[in-house]
Enzyme design. Structure first.
Site, PDB file in Angstrom:
ATOM      1  N   PHE A  42       0.957  -1.386  -0.054  1.00  0.00           N
ATOM      2  CA  PHE A  42      -0.195  -0.272   0.144  1.00  0.00           C
ATOM      3  C   PHE A  42       0.472   1.291  -0.417  1.00  0.00           C
ATOM      4  CE2 PHE A  42      -2.321  -3.898   1.885  1.00  0.00           C
ATOM      5  CZ  PHE A  42      -3.644  -3.084   1.282  1.00  0.00           C
ATOM      6  N   VAL A  80       3.063  -1.896   3.986  1.00  0.00           N
ATOM      7  CA  VAL A  80       2.169  -0.486   4.329  1.00  0.00           C
ATOM      8  C   VAL A  80       2.960   0.448   4.645  1.00  0.00           C
ATOM      9  CG1 VAL A  80       0.702   1.853   5.233  1.00  0.00           C
ATOM     10  CG2 VAL A  80       0.071  -0.466   5.360  1.00  0.00           C
ATOM     11  N   CYS A  81       3.456   1.687   3.331  1.00  0.00           N
ATOM     12  CA  CYS A  81       4.725   2.131   2.955  1.00  0.00           C
ATOM     13  C   CYS A  81       4.785   3.288   4.200  1.00  0.00           C
ATOM     14  CB  CYS A  81       4.704   3.174   1.756  1.00  0.00           C
ATOM     15  SG  CYS A  81       6.419   4.465   1.763  1.00  0.00           S
ATOM     16  N   VAL A  82       5.681   2.889   5.166  1.00  0.00           N
ATOM     17  CA  VAL A  82       5.744   3.908   6.403  1.00  0.00           C
ATOM     18  C   VAL A  82       5.974   5.143   5.831  1.00  0.00           C
ATOM     19  CG1 VAL A  82       8.715   3.582   6.931  1.00  0.00           C
ATOM     20  CG2 VAL A  82       6.870   3.920   8.632  1.00  0.00           C
ATOM     21  N   ALA A  85       2.956   5.791   5.310  1.00  0.00           N
ATOM     22  CA  ALA A  85       1.790   6.065   6.129  1.00  0.00           C
ATOM     23  C   ALA A  85       1.952   7.694   7.341  1.00  0.00           C
ATOM     24  CB  ALA A  85       1.764   4.829   6.902  1.00  0.00           C
TER      25      ALA A  85
END
Length: 131
Positions: A42, A80-82, A85
């Site tokens: 994501f 999830v791309c930190v 996010a």
């Protein structure tokens, strides 16, 4: 041809566009066709699919929990791309503590990760599909 390994990249939010719901329907279809969904990454607005505080109306499909269920049932990794996010107010407990934030809101089953997870999926999967 069957049994291919797939990776998905989702760049659209859970609600407001068709990208995430189309990705979810595609994921279901490829699993039902005998393929293996290895991971979903994501990115950009797609990180909103991992927001634990998303509460759709009673008559709407709960896409956040649907991703979680898909991961649980089929051993799919939800990355999830930190960076994306954190820019959008989504964090896990570790990052919340590191940044002195009041709370974490990453939906269980999702993992904050870097772009390396996307690169690894691109290298190890037979197909990468972006939504």
């Amino acid at each position: 041809m069957s049994g291919l390994k797939y990776g998905l990249m989702v760049t659209g939010p859970a609600y407001g566009t068709q990208q995430a719901s189309s990705a979810y329907q595609f994921a279901q279809a490829l699993i039902n066709s005998g393929h293996h969904l290895v991971s979903v990454f994501f990115y950009r607005e797609g990180v909103l699919n991992a927001n634990q505080l998303t509460t759709p109306a009673n008559d709407e499909f709960d896409l956040v929990r649907a991703w979680q269920q898909l991961a649980n049932e089929h051993a799919v990794i939800l990355n999830v791309c930190v960076a994306a996010a954190l820019r959008r107010g989504i964090t896990d407990q570790h990052e919340a503590e590191q940044l002195n934030l009041a709370a974490a809101n990453l939906q269980p089953g999702f993992t904050l990760s870097g772009l390396g997870a996307l690169a690894e999926a691109a290298l190890t999967c037979d197909r990468m599909v972006q939504f």
